[in-house]
Design a protein around this motif. Sequence first.
Motif, short mmCIF file in Angstrom:
data_model
loop_
_atom_site.label_atom_id
_atom_site.label_comp_id
_atom_site.label_asym_id
_atom_site.label_seq_id
_atom_site.Cartn_x
_atom_site.Cartn_y
_atom_site.Cartn_z
N TYR A 160 -15.93 17.13 24.42
CA TYR A 160 -15.68 18.57 24.29
C TYR A 160 -15.53 18.92 22.82
O TYR A 160 -14.88 18.21 22.06
N LEU A 161 -16.11 20.06 22.42
CA LEU A 161 -15.91 20.55 21.06
C LEU A 161 -14.51 21.11 20.97
O LEU A 161 -14.11 21.97 21.78
N VAL A 162 -13.72 20.62 20.02
CA VAL A 162 -12.29 20.92 19.99
C VAL A 162 -12.00 22.40 19.76
O VAL A 162 -10.94 22.90 20.16
N THR A 163 -12.93 23.12 19.14
CA THR A 163 -12.68 24.54 18.85
C THR A 163 -12.99 25.45 20.04
O THR A 163 -12.43 26.55 20.15
N THR A 164 -13.88 25.04 20.91
CA THR A 164 -14.31 25.91 22.02
C THR A 164 -14.15 25.26 23.40
O THR A 164 -14.24 25.94 24.42
N PHE A 165 -13.94 23.95 23.43
CA PHE A 165 -13.86 23.16 24.66
C PHE A 165 -15.16 23.18 25.45
O PHE A 165 -15.17 22.90 26.65
N LYS A 166 -16.26 23.51 24.77
CA LYS A 166 -17.56 23.42 25.42
C LYS A 166 -18.02 21.97 25.44
O LYS A 166 -17.73 21.21 24.51
N VAL A 167 -18.74 21.58 26.47
CA VAL A 167 -19.28 20.23 26.56
C VAL A 167 -20.42 20.09 25.56
O VAL A 167 -21.32 20.93 25.50
N VAL A 168 -20.34 19.03 24.76
CA VAL A 168 -21.36 18.77 23.73
C VAL A 168 -21.77 17.30 23.79
O VAL A 168 -21.07 16.48 24.41
#
Length: 275
Positions: free
Chosen positions: A167-175
Amino acid sequence: MIQDQELGLGLVEQAIQLFKTSPPTWRSALFSNLIIFSIGSPLLVSGLSLNGIAAAFLLGSLTWRAFGPSALFLVATFFVLGTAATKVKMVQKEAQGVAEKRKGRRGPGSVIGSSAAGCVCAFLSIYGVGGRAFFQLCKLGFVASFCTKLSDTVSSEIGKAYGNTAYLVTTFKVVPKGTEGAVSAEGTFAGFLASIFLVCTAVLIGEINVPEAVICVLASQIANLGESFIGAALQEKEGFQWLNNDIANVINISIGSSLAVLMQQVMLHSSKQSG
């Protein structure tokens, strides 16, 4: 023949005395590291480039001169664990394009990036900046810096090897795994355990006490979270091409080291106030 044997024994005796010199001198530090690096060269070659070994030798000599053999043992533990984590599932990570370059053999930039804060603490202690009371703070900052970097390395490498979702720590989107600023549950937990292991080692060898160990673990986790935010928000972005991994590492360990010292001072002040 007898004279040659006596000369040989004399040299061995001098070598032993030099190795045991207390407090350490530059001469004893350089000699001791020369012996240790010669013995440990097979392991060093597996984790460092030749230039990286040269940088590590300077770091080892500085560490021995500042804090003695126990501190060098701590740095060696950091190196072994960090190298082991880097090598985990190397083939898989190479296939995914997220492995460290040169089969994980790190160069001088990585060594400096991983040890800059510790080196500052070592220099301050050697030249007596702040007096005896400041010496333990320097040692705390030294331990915290390597605790922070080991936690960062292990969380990154184990996350890339075993993490199910990043997860991208700034948005919690899966990357994709390996994305700057990405974290995984598996990697974060492994990094947390690594920080605990290193501070327990530091306590056992007498570098820090238990309350300071707790501080180091807390500071390392906060610093690593901060470094993830920096990676996600700034690295590879327009105007921040200079912010490579080595510089990010310097920022990360500097935060961990400084935060540990600050937390210790706050606790000491609070203790005095309540007392």
